[in-house]
Design a protein around this motif. Structure first.
Motif, PDB file in Angstrom:
ATOM      1  N   ASN A  25     -12.154   2.799 -12.686  1.00  0.00           N
ATOM      2  CA  ASN A  25     -12.582   4.109 -13.165  1.00  0.00           C
ATOM      3  C   ASN A  25     -11.989   5.245 -12.324  1.00  0.00           C
ATOM      4  N   MET A  26     -10.674   5.223 -12.221  1.00  0.00           N
ATOM      5  CA  MET A  26      -9.949   6.222 -11.441  1.00  0.00           C
ATOM      6  C   MET A  26      -8.778   6.722 -12.278  1.00  0.00           C
ATOM      7  N   ASN A  27      -8.310   7.910 -11.979  1.00  0.00           N
ATOM      8  CA  ASN A  27      -7.175   8.476 -12.672  1.00  0.00           C
ATOM      9  C   ASN A  27      -5.897   7.714 -12.296  1.00  0.00           C
ATOM     10  N   PRO A  28      -5.030   7.382 -13.269  1.00  0.00           N
ATOM     11  CA  PRO A  28      -3.783   6.682 -12.952  1.00  0.00           C
ATOM     12  C   PRO A  28      -2.913   7.431 -11.934  1.00  0.00           C
ATOM     13  N   ILE A  29      -2.963   8.747 -11.930  1.00  0.00           N
ATOM     14  CA  ILE A  29      -2.187   9.518 -10.954  1.00  0.00           C
ATOM     15  C   ILE A  29      -2.719   9.260  -9.548  1.00  0.00           C
ATOM     16  N   SER A  30      -4.030   9.140  -9.413  1.00  0.00           N
ATOM     17  CA  SER A  30      -4.625   8.823  -8.113  1.00  0.00           C
ATOM     18  C   SER A  30      -4.202   7.437  -7.646  1.00  0.00           C
ATOM     19  N   ILE A  31      -4.144   6.492  -8.566  1.00  0.00           N
ATOM     20  CA  ILE A  31      -3.678   5.142  -8.225  1.00  0.00           C
ATOM     21  C   ILE A  31      -2.233   5.215  -7.750  1.00  0.00           C
ATOM     22  N   SER A  32      -1.410   5.976  -8.459  1.00  0.00           N
ATOM     23  CA  SER A  32      -0.012   6.126  -8.073  1.00  0.00           C
ATOM     24  C   SER A  32       0.119   6.699  -6.667  1.00  0.00           C
ATOM     25  N   LYS A  33      -0.693   7.693  -6.357  1.00  0.00           N
ATOM     26  CA  LYS A  33      -0.656   8.291  -5.015  1.00  0.00           C
ATOM     27  C   LYS A  33      -1.079   7.284  -3.948  1.00  0.00           C
ATOM     28  N   LEU A  34      -2.099   6.489  -4.245  1.00  0.00           N
ATOM     29  CA  LEU A  34      -2.530   5.460  -3.302  1.00  0.00           C
ATOM     30  C   LEU A  34      -1.448   4.398  -3.125  1.00  0.00           C
ATOM     31  N   LYS A  35      -0.791   4.072  -4.205  1.00  0.00           N
ATOM     32  CA  LYS A  35       0.186   2.992  -4.221  1.00  0.00           C
ATOM     33  C   LYS A  35       1.434   3.307  -3.405  1.00  0.00           C
ATOM     34  N   VAL A  36       1.871   4.544  -3.407  1.00  0.00           N
ATOM     35  CA  VAL A  36       3.130   4.879  -2.740  1.00  0.00           C
ATOM     36  C   VAL A  36       2.996   5.060  -1.228  1.00  0.00           C
ATOM     37  N   ARG A  37       1.778   5.088  -0.739  1.00  0.00           N
ATOM     38  CA  ARG A  37       1.592   5.178   0.716  1.00  0.00           C
ATOM     39  C   ARG A  37       2.167   3.940   1.386  1.00  0.00           C
ATOM     40  N   ARG A  38       2.836   4.141   2.488  1.00  0.00           N
ATOM     41  CA  ARG A  38       3.303   3.010   3.283  1.00  0.00           C
ATOM     42  C   ARG A  38       2.416   2.862   4.522  1.00  0.00           C
ATOM     43  N   ARG A  39       2.012   3.995   5.057  1.00  0.00           N
ATOM     44  CA  ARG A  39       1.113   3.989   6.203  1.00  0.00           C
ATOM     45  C   ARG A  39      -0.291   4.293   5.708  1.00  0.00           C
ATOM     46  N   PHE A  40      -1.232   3.677   6.338  1.00  0.00           N
ATOM     47  CA  PHE A  40      -2.620   3.867   5.965  1.00  0.00           C
ATOM     48  C   PHE A  40      -3.149   5.121   6.645  1.00  0.00           C
ATOM     49  N   THR A  41      -3.634   6.076   5.868  1.00  0.00           N
ATOM     50  CA  THR A  41      -4.200   7.282   6.438  1.00  0.00           C
ATOM     51  C   THR A  41      -5.717   7.184   6.413  1.00  0.00           C
ATOM     52  N   ARG A  42      -6.309   7.329   5.267  1.00  0.00           N
ATOM     53  CA  ARG A  42      -7.744   7.106   5.143  1.00  0.00           C
ATOM     54  C   ARG A  42      -8.096   6.845   3.688  1.00  0.00           C
ATOM     55  N   ILE A  43      -9.170   6.114   3.516  1.00  0.00           N
ATOM     56  CA  ILE A  43      -9.651   5.785   2.186  1.00  0.00           C
ATOM     57  C   ILE A  43     -11.164   5.602   2.307  1.00  0.00           C
ATOM     58  N   ASP A  44     -11.900   6.057   1.315  1.00  0.00           N
ATOM     59  CA  ASP A  44     -13.352   5.923   1.433  1.00  0.00           C
ATOM     60  C   ASP A  44     -13.784   4.501   1.069  1.00  0.00           C
ATOM     61  N   GLU A  45     -14.950   4.158   1.552  1.00  0.00           N
ATOM     62  CA  GLU A  45     -15.466   2.799   1.404  1.00  0.00           C
ATOM     63  C   GLU A  45     -15.619   2.391  -0.056  1.00  0.00           C
ATOM     64  N   SER A  46     -16.072   3.299  -0.898  1.00  0.00           N
ATOM     65  CA  SER A  46     -16.282   2.941  -2.311  1.00  0.00           C
ATOM     66  C   SER A  46     -14.955   2.648  -3.016  1.00  0.00           C
ATOM     67  N   THR A  47     -13.908   3.381  -2.673  1.00  0.00           N
ATOM     68  CA  THR A  47     -12.594   3.121  -3.274  1.00  0.00           C
ATOM     69  C   THR A  47     -12.046   1.782  -2.794  1.00  0.00           C
ATOM     70  N   LEU A  48     -12.162   1.516  -1.498  1.00  0.00           N
ATOM     71  CA  LEU A  48     -11.695   0.236  -0.955  1.00  0.00           C
ATOM     72  C   LEU A  48     -12.473  -0.921  -1.575  1.00  0.00           C
ATOM     73  N   ASN A  49     -13.763  -0.754  -1.728  1.00  0.00           N
ATOM     74  CA  ASN A  49     -14.592  -1.781  -2.354  1.00  0.00           C
ATOM     75  C   ASN A  49     -14.146  -2.030  -3.798  1.00  0.00           C
ATOM     76  N   ALA A  50     -13.908  -0.957  -4.552  1.00  0.00           N
ATOM     77  CA  ALA A  50     -13.484  -1.089  -5.950  1.00  0.00           C
ATOM     78  C   ALA A  50     -12.118  -1.761  -6.053  1.00  0.00           C
ATOM     79  N   LEU A  51     -11.194  -1.394  -5.163  1.00  0.00           N
ATOM     80  CA  LEU A  51      -9.868  -2.015  -5.170  1.00  0.00           C
ATOM     81  C   LEU A  51      -9.967  -3.515  -4.888  1.00  0.00           C
ATOM     82  N   CYS A  52     -10.751  -3.875  -3.876  1.00  0.00           N
ATOM     83  CA  CYS A  52     -10.899  -5.292  -3.531  1.00  0.00           C
ATOM     84  C   CYS A  52     -11.514  -6.084  -4.678  1.00  0.00           C
ATOM     85  N   LYS A  53     -12.505  -5.497  -5.327  1.00  0.00           N
ATOM     86  CA  LYS A  53     -13.146  -6.181  -6.451  1.00  0.00           C
ATOM     87  C   LYS A  53     -12.171  -6.353  -7.616  1.00  0.00           C
TER      88      LYS A  53
END
Length: 73
Positions: A25-53
């Motif tokens: 339940n996220m915008n595809p543009i937001s996924i694209s922005k997350l995807k192109v990161r090479r270095r980890f900056t920060r991500i909130d717990e709920s997003t990380l939980n949703a990605l892992c699931k």
């Protein structure tokens, strides 16, 4: 340094941006922005939980630690 491997995990599972966006339940543009990161900056717990699931993975699959290499100048 912490490396972000979302693009690698998505490729291994053959999941496209739009499909993952629908699953978490996220915008595809937001996924694209997350995807192109090479270095980890920060991500909130709920997003990380949703990605892992959605990707059926552990946080350690998305994050990899590598020691910084000293400058060789």
């Amino acid at each position: 340094m912490i490396h972000w491997k979302l693009a690698v995990i998505m490729a291994e599972r053959n999941i496209k941006n739009n499909e993952l966006a629908c699953l978490i339940n996220m915008n595809p543009i937001s996924i694209s922005k997350l995807k192109v990161r090479r270095r980890f900056t920060r991500i909130d717990e709920s997003t990380l939980n949703a990605l892992c699931k959605a990707l059926n993975c552990q946080p350690g699959d998305l994050l990899v630690y590598e020691e910084d290499k000293p400058d060789t100048k």
